[in-house]
Enzyme design. Structure first.
Site, PDB file in Angstrom:
ATOM      1  N   GLY A  41      93.679  97.842  25.854  1.00  0.00           N
ATOM      2  CA  GLY A  41      94.469  98.792  25.094  1.00  0.00           C
ATOM      3  C   GLY A  41      93.743  99.519  23.980  1.00  0.00           C
ATOM      4  CG  ASP A  42      91.703  99.985  19.959  1.00  0.00           C
ATOM      5  OD1 ASP A  42      91.349 101.160  20.177  1.00  0.00           O
ATOM      6  OD2 ASP A  42      91.633  99.464  18.835  1.00  0.00           O
ATOM      7  CG  LEU A  43      87.327  98.525  26.474  1.00  0.00           C
ATOM      8  CD1 LEU A  43      87.051  97.204  25.775  1.00  0.00           C
ATOM      9  CD2 LEU A  43      87.527  98.288  27.965  1.00  0.00           C
ATOM     10  CG  ASN A  47      87.814  97.032  19.323  1.00  0.00           C
ATOM     11  OD1 ASN A  47      87.491  96.703  18.196  1.00  0.00           O
ATOM     12  ND2 ASN A  47      88.930  97.702  19.567  1.00  0.00           N
TER      13      ASN A  47
END
Length: 172
Positions: A41-43, A47
């Site tokens: 979801g927030d790649l 991260n």
């Protein structure tokens, strides 16, 4: 949601053109079998790291969605050719991915515009224009959606040596 949140008539008008050209986005999913997958979801590059020589991802915003949606942030994820080679060895590229990747990138660009402003506005308008043009040339057939499949895991092919590269829809 992000178009309404932006409260901008130009974005709203362009989004209407996208919806008209793609039959409310249905043309983008012609002939594919959408299976829910667990997504990070927030790649993005902030991260992704390596620990003990192995790739790791962290700080998730986990949700279920179409596996292709994960790559909407690939423009800032530093995923190099080796990553995509390994990923595509496990999960081949579906027909229409290039068009859908624009939609998934648009989601994140609109979100960034709503959070940070700036050039994300023009990026969003450009992506909407691209979607509107691609939607005009696709035949409409229904897509299938399954809800009981087990999500696939990601290949361990990420590398800390990947350079920053704006991917857009290239290499995905």
């Amino acid at each position: 949601h992000h178009v309404r949140l932006a409260s901008d008539s130009r974005l709203s008008s362009q989004w209407k053109a996208v919806l008209e050209a793609t039959d409310n986005l249905e043309k983008l999913f012609v002939g594919i079998d959408v299976k829910p997958s667990v997504l990070h979801g927030d790649l993005w590059s902030g991260n992704i790291a390596c620990s003990g020589g192995e790739p790791v991802i962290f700080d998730p915003a986990t949700y279920y969605g179409h596996h292709e949606a994960e790559w909407g942030m690939s423009w800032c994820a530093s995923l190099g050719p080796k990553f995509w080679e390994g990923y595509r060895a496990l999960i081949p590229k579906d027909a229409g991915f290039d068009e859908r990747s624009v939609l998934y990138e648009l989601y994140h660009k609109l979100n960034h515009y709503n959070l940070f402003g700036g050039g994300y506005y023009y990026d969003s308008l450009g992506l909407m224009g691209e979607l509107a043009r691609s939607g005009d040339s696709r035949d409409l057939r229904p897509f299938r959606c399954r809800t009981a499949d087990t999500p696939d895991g990601l290949a361990q092919t990420a590398t800390s040596k990947s350079r920053w590269k704006a991917q857009g829809s290239q290499g995905n």
